[in-house]
Write an enzyme that holds these catalytic residues in place. Structure first.
Site, PDB file in Angstrom:
ATOM      1  CB  CYS A  27       0.999  -3.865   5.393  1.00 43.87           C
ATOM      2  SG  CYS A  27      -0.559  -4.717   5.764  1.00 43.87           S
ATOM      3  CG  HIS A  52      -0.300   0.118   2.549  1.00 45.93           C
ATOM      4  ND1 HIS A  52      -0.021   1.342   3.134  1.00 45.93           N
ATOM      5  CD2 HIS A  52       0.128  -0.820   3.419  1.00 45.93           C
ATOM      6  CE1 HIS A  52       0.541   1.139   4.320  1.00 45.93           C
ATOM      7  NE2 HIS A  52       0.644  -0.158   4.515  1.00 45.93           N
TER       8      HIS A  52
END
Length: 486
Positions: free
Chosen positions: A397, A378
């Protein structure tokens, strides 16, 4: 994937970040990832009778096993000599060795949950039986290791660092003030001697001159450090890692290569978790590389393979309960109104969601792929960390330096998602899921040792301590197998 092609995969880990550049569905909240259950290769029980080998084949097989156990990084020490007279046992040893070299030494119980890769099922008996029948045992042995130049580079590096360790390794450099241009004395002499072990272009005598500055920079690049040419605390620590520890580090990375399929998809995205670098491959050529931010120790980014199926533009952030409990609710308690000021709302009385927008922790892009760990790639509004050489700071992440460029590349060729269309969707602010017309494989890998094109070994820190854990497991499994074979 051929070995020549795989060279690119290794070199790409060293590339600097390069400048660059479906169906549309309105979704209020991206769907949660579908957990994937890792398929564990079962213990393969021979269904064919063990082949009967000749005396000459037994002698040949014993020699191959004795050499290959060390060469392939399955044991630190040279194993005991094989008994060519015990032919059935020798065949069993060969089959066990083949499984270890081709698909890894570990048993299922050795894998940690966040080691989300598993080697494919492999039964060596049919191939070995055929090799015995055609008297091609040497060729069979040669075809067992992973067919990647990255693995070959590690194997060559292993032999070199074993030799260095056998010669006594290198002396520890003494602590002291930073060393730089113009410095002289015993510490500079020791530094030259230390660098020359890995870098033959370094002269072993002289002051801290321009050539030594460049040699230090080369070493810093090999260790993933800021190439200042000055020996300070981080550089000193990297140079003082013992040669025996580097041997174990190489062994661990060789094992991880065995967990990969025999042929990687030609078009794929690879993230080196330890180096915090993302590389995109198109037809096995690296076409984009960028810095990333990966999980900090305690919030490790897992190793896994999956497929990116969509790009979410303007994604909201559904906050994991652990982050909400440990970080966000305490901030709200300390500063009432913190959640509202930062775009958070409470859902169902308990869950937190941050609205899409400039404040969102996910930035403007999220790249979705199914996995059991609820991680993804992301964007991020926090850009400062990308300038650092130490980029392990996320909750697991992978944050991307250039997410817009990656989105354009993945959606290239889809008339619904031209660069102008993507930019317009971002500016509009609505959450939109753009499904890829051609999903792309993604691999999150943990490489802390790899060879460059000239054969020079490169190392990174082992932030999760996975190298030491894995090397110990390999050695333990090898030792137990040898005991069982007696």
């Amino acid at each position: 994937m051929t070995r020549s092609i795989a060279t690119v995969a290794t070199i790409a880990l060293l590339l600097p970040a390069m400048p660059a550049a479906a169906q549309v569905t309105q979704v209020p909240v991206p769907p949660s990832a579908v957990p994937q259950v890792a398929v564990t290769p079962p213990v393969v029980t021979p269904t064919l009778p063990l082949p009967q080998i000749s005396e000459a084949q037994a002698t040949q097989l014993a020699a191959l096993l004795a050499k290959d156990t060390t060469t392939q990084g399955l044991a630190l020490a040279t194993p005991r000599p094989m008994d060519a007279a015990a032919r059935d046992q020798l065949v069993r040893d060969a089959l066990d060795h083949a499984r270890a070299v081709h698909a890894g030494r570990l048993a299922e119980s050795d894998f940690q949950r966040d080691w989300g890769l598993r080697p494919p099922v492999f039964d060596p008996l049919p191939g070995f039986t055929d090799a015995v029948r055609r008297d091609r045992i040497t060729a069979w042995f040669a075809a067992l290791p992973p067919p990647y130049s990255g693995y070959d580079g590690l194997k060559a590096g292993l032999a070199r660092y074993r030799g260095i360790a056998a010669d006594g390794g290198w002396a520890q450099l003494a602590a002291g003030p930073d060393l730089g241009m113009g410095a002289t004395g015993v510490r500079v002499a020791a530094l030259r001697k230390r660098l020359a072990v890995e870098d033959p272009d370094v002269a072993t005598s002289g002051a801290y001159d321009l050539k030594l500055v460049e040699a230090v920079r080369r070493a810093q690049r090999r260790y993933g450090l800021n190439p200042t040419g000055i020996v300070s605390t981080q550089t000193l620590a990297a140079l003082n890692v013992p040669a025996t520890a580097r041997v174990r580090q190489i062994m661990a990375n060789m094992e991880r290569w065995r967990w990969l399929p025999q042929q990687l998809p030609r078009d794929r995205i690879q993230v080196n978790i330890a180096a915090a670098v993302l590389t995109v491959f198109d037809g096995d050529q690296p076409v984009m590389s960028m810095r990333a931010v990966t999980g900090r120790p305690g919030d490790e980014t897992p190793m896994l393979s999956s497929t990116i199926h969509s790009v979410v533009i303007n994604p909201p952030w559904n906050v994991p309960t652990s982050i909400a409990t440990k970080e966000l609710w305490p901030k709200e308690k300390k500063s009432p109104g913190y959640l509202r000021r930062n775009g958070f709302r409470v859902i169902d009385g308990t869950r937190l969601q941050q609205a899409a927008g400039d404040q969102s922790a996910l930035g403007r892009y999220k790249f979705d792929f199914d996995n059991a760990f609820a991680v993804y790639l992301h964007d991020t509004p926090s850009r400062a960390k990308f300038a650092s050489f130490s980029r392990l700071a996320s909750h697991g992440c992978v944050r991307l330096e250039k997410p817009a460029d990656l989105a354009e590349l993945l959606l290239k060729g889809d008339p619904a998602w031209t660069p102008e269309g993507i930019a317009a969707a971002v500016d509009k602010g609505n959450t939109v899921r753009a499904r890829l017309t051609k999903p792309v494989a993604v691999y999150l890998l943990y490489w802390t040792a790899f060879a460059s094109g000239n054969g020079q070994m490169n190392f990174r820190d082992d932030p999760y301590q996975w190298d030491a854990t894995l090397a110990a497991k390999i050695e333990a499994r090898t030792a137990s197998q040898m005991v069982a074979a007696r």
